[in-house]
Design a protein around this motif. Structure first.
Motif, PDB file in Angstrom:
ATOM      1  N   VAL A   1       1.071  -1.188  -0.192  1.00  0.00           N
ATOM      2  CA  VAL A   1       0.125  -0.115   0.126  1.00  0.00           C
ATOM      3  C   VAL A   1       0.976   1.259   0.053  1.00  0.00           C
ATOM      4  CG1 VAL A   1      -1.910   1.222   1.038  1.00  0.00           C
ATOM      5  CG2 VAL A   1      -1.671  -1.322   1.216  1.00  0.00           C
ATOM      6  N   ALA A   2       0.770   2.056  -1.166  1.00  0.00           N
ATOM      7  CA  ALA A   2       1.664   3.221  -1.137  1.00  0.00           C
ATOM      8  C   ALA A   2       1.419   4.379   0.043  1.00  0.00           C
ATOM      9  CB  ALA A   2       1.364   3.839  -2.478  1.00  0.00           C
ATOM     10  N   ARG A   3       2.649   4.940   0.143  1.00  0.00           N
ATOM     11  CA  ARG A   3       2.581   5.823   1.264  1.00  0.00           C
ATOM     12  C   ARG A   3       1.399   6.991   1.074  1.00  0.00           C
ATOM     13  NH1 ARG A   3       7.683   4.593   1.031  1.00  0.00           N
ATOM     14  NH2 ARG A   3       8.841   4.093   3.145  1.00  0.00           N
ATOM     15  N   ALA A   4       1.241   7.436  -0.201  1.00  0.00           N
ATOM     16  CA  ALA A   4       0.433   8.482  -0.554  1.00  0.00           C
ATOM     17  C   ALA A   4      -1.122   7.982  -0.260  1.00  0.00           C
ATOM     18  CB  ALA A   4       0.578   8.866  -1.924  1.00  0.00           C
ATOM     19  N   GLU A   5      -1.261   6.744  -0.529  1.00  0.00           N
ATOM     20  CA  GLU A   5      -2.491   6.210  -0.215  1.00  0.00           C
ATOM     21  C   GLU A   5      -2.867   5.935   1.344  1.00  0.00           C
ATOM     22  OE1 GLU A   5      -5.346   2.212  -0.857  1.00  0.00           O
ATOM     23  OE2 GLU A   5      -3.743   2.451  -2.196  1.00  0.00           O
ATOM     24  N   LEU A   6      -1.747   5.764   2.241  1.00  0.00           N
ATOM     25  CA  LEU A   6      -2.021   5.596   3.559  1.00  0.00           C
ATOM     26  C   LEU A   6      -1.949   7.010   4.234  1.00  0.00           C
ATOM     27  CD1 LEU A   6       0.808   3.046   4.351  1.00  0.00           C
ATOM     28  CD2 LEU A   6      -1.735   2.612   4.423  1.00  0.00           C
ATOM     29  N   LEU A   7      -1.449   7.946   3.499  1.00  0.00           N
ATOM     30  CA  LEU A   7      -1.657   9.402   4.042  1.00  0.00           C
ATOM     31  C   LEU A   7      -3.235   9.981   3.942  1.00  0.00           C
ATOM     32  CD1 LEU A   7      -0.421  12.124   4.908  1.00  0.00           C
ATOM     33  CD2 LEU A   7      -0.133  12.628   2.419  1.00  0.00           C
ATOM     34  N   ARG A   8      -3.846   9.556   2.948  1.00  0.00           N
ATOM     35  CA  ARG A   8      -5.139   9.804   2.753  1.00  0.00           C
ATOM     36  C   ARG A   8      -6.171   9.327   3.852  1.00  0.00           C
ATOM     37  NH1 ARG A   8      -3.875   9.109  -2.806  1.00  0.00           N
ATOM     38  NH2 ARG A   8      -4.898   7.088  -2.816  1.00  0.00           N
ATOM     39  N   VAL A   9      -5.694   8.251   4.418  1.00  0.00           N
ATOM     40  CA  VAL A   9      -6.668   7.696   5.551  1.00  0.00           C
ATOM     41  C   VAL A   9      -6.235   8.249   6.754  1.00  0.00           C
ATOM     42  CG1 VAL A   9      -7.057   5.496   3.973  1.00  0.00           C
ATOM     43  CG2 VAL A   9      -5.146   5.715   5.952  1.00  0.00           C
ATOM     44  N   LEU A  10      -4.984   8.764   7.029  1.00  0.00           N
ATOM     45  CA  LEU A  10      -4.537   9.227   8.246  1.00  0.00           C
ATOM     46  C   LEU A  10      -5.662  10.517   8.599  1.00  0.00           C
ATOM     47  CD1 LEU A  10      -0.866   9.312   8.508  1.00  0.00           C
ATOM     48  CD2 LEU A  10      -2.291   8.051   9.568  1.00  0.00           C
ATOM     49  N   PRO A  11      -6.135  10.573   9.827  1.00  0.00           N
ATOM     50  CA  PRO A  11      -6.959  11.308  10.339  1.00  0.00           C
ATOM     51  C   PRO A  11      -6.254  12.914  10.299  1.00  0.00           C
ATOM     52  CG  PRO A  11      -6.681   9.939  12.224  1.00  0.00           C
ATOM     53  CD  PRO A  11      -5.835   9.334  10.864  1.00  0.00           C
TER      54      PRO A  11
END
Length: 393
Positions: A333-343
């Protein structure tokens, strides 16, 4: 020692305490009555409880309609009285006593066919010095209705103790059979004086911040749905309840307002608080399939992970990352995608690295999550997993 602590209602000390069935899960409680009892049962089994009484009960002595009906029944007694709830029947007798009508009402009830919906109301009837003629084994109003119709109701006057809201199907069937039906509004449900807790529960359901919502009365379910409609969020609420948040009702009558809107519900075989809690203890852990990760057994609960049987509380940011990884187990899972789910984060991918480090610490085993250089992160699965099976967790 642990057994003694459990008997006293205490948790065994230390990290070796066994994971309780509801550890890591958050449960919403909408009950107006017995909310503390239900909350205590849930918390004892590990749940975090969100209290949001969806109703309040009008004090009986203030209800002019009940006073008028009580006077009418004391003057002109019915042939049959159907008592539906213990608290309602007791409240009716107490209110009548407060109005100076207690002796007259009890005298009338002693001379009529008195039907009790279940064992609790049967106990209330006997505590008042009366004796019921019959009570259904199923505790079902449908069985009460079947008995009345089989006996024949034409020309009979039937008093029906309402339990918070009208029972239109029941009343219509009796009237169609030729009966005169007198509703006894023993207590009346109304919206809570403070809507704040209800609104917070609704917001938590929409954010998937609760894992289950419990209902112990149909009026509570109807009230929560009505409040969501008032706020313009009922479609979003229904979507959450249909897909992600478990809806547990104490019985089929309670579930009617929800099932009318295609919300699936779960109900215990016995319509009591204890079996309702036992149902949650089975259902919620059962919705969390274990994953074999880095030689460990990993379960993802609402606000915690369970690693090899040990509960690991995870902060919200870490849980958001973990859920994103679990949705595609074994895949990068890419960092950019993980960044989007971070509150509450901006565009700096460094926030992902910080949250991931804290997540690994919370899990107590850094090898569960692998770093894939210049690409992102993945769960270190031991074997291939059907991604569709775990995609919603």
């Amino acid at each position: 020692m642990h057994d003694q602590q459990e008997a006293a209602g205490q948790e065994p000390a230390g990290p070796e305490r066994a994971v309780r069935p509801l550890d890591g899960f958050t449960v919403g409680v909408t009950a107006a009555r017995r909310a503390e009892e239900l909350g205590a049962l849930l918390e004892r089994r590990g749940a975090q409880v969100v209290h949001a009484p969806a109703l309040r009960i009008v004090p009986l002595p203030d209800d002019a309609e009940l006073l008028a009906v009580t006077r009418a029944l004391a003057d002109d007694p019915p042939d049959v009285v159907v008592a539906t709830t213990a608290i309602g029947f007791r409240g009716w007798i107490e209110a009548a006593e407060g109005w100076g009508l207690g002796e007259a009402l009890l005298g009338r009830l002693a001379g009529v066919e008195l039907l009790a919906r279940g064992p609790k109301v049967r106990g209330a009837i006997r505590a008042a010095g009366l004796t019921e003629k019959w009570s259904p084994a199923s505790e079902s109003m449908a069985e009460v209705l079947d008995r009345l119709l089989a006996e024949g109701v034409a020309g009979r006057r039937i008093a029906l103790q309402l339990h918070g809201e009208p029972l239109p199907g029941f009343v219509e069937a009796l009237r169609a059979g030729g009966a005169e039906v007198v509703g006894v509004p023993v207590y009346r449900w109304m919206p809570p004086a403070d809507l704040g807790p209800v609104d917070r529960l609704l917001d938590a359901v929409l954010a998937r911040g609760v894992d289950a919502v419990t209902f112990t009365s149909a009026p509570a379910a109807a009230s929560l749905l009505r409040r969501a409609a008032e706020r313009g969020i009922q479609p979003e609420l229904l979507a959450a309840l249909r897909q992600d948040v478990l809806v547990a009702c104490v019985g089929p009558v309670t579930a009617l307002p929800l099932e009318a809107l295609d919300v699936p519900t779960r109900q215990p075989e016995r319509f009591r608080l204890g079996p309702l809690v036992q149902l949650l203890c089975r259902e919620l852990p059962g919705r969390v399939p274990p994953l074999p990760v880095a030689g460990r057994r990993l379960e993802i609960r609402g606000r915690a992970a369970v690693v090899d049987g040990a509960l690991r509380p995870v902060p919200p940011a870490g849980m958001a990352l973990l859920r994103a990884l679990v949705r595609r187990p074994g895949w990068v899972v890419a960092r950019a995608e993980l960044l989007r789910v971070l509150p509450g984060t901006g565009r700096d991918e460094h926030a992902v690295e910080t949250a991931m480090a804290r997540l690994r610490t919370a899990l107590g085993e850094p090898r569960l999550i692998q770093t894939v250089v210049k690409r992102g992160y993945r769960l270190a699965l031991d074997a291939p997993v059907d991604t569709d099976k775990y995609g919603d967790h």
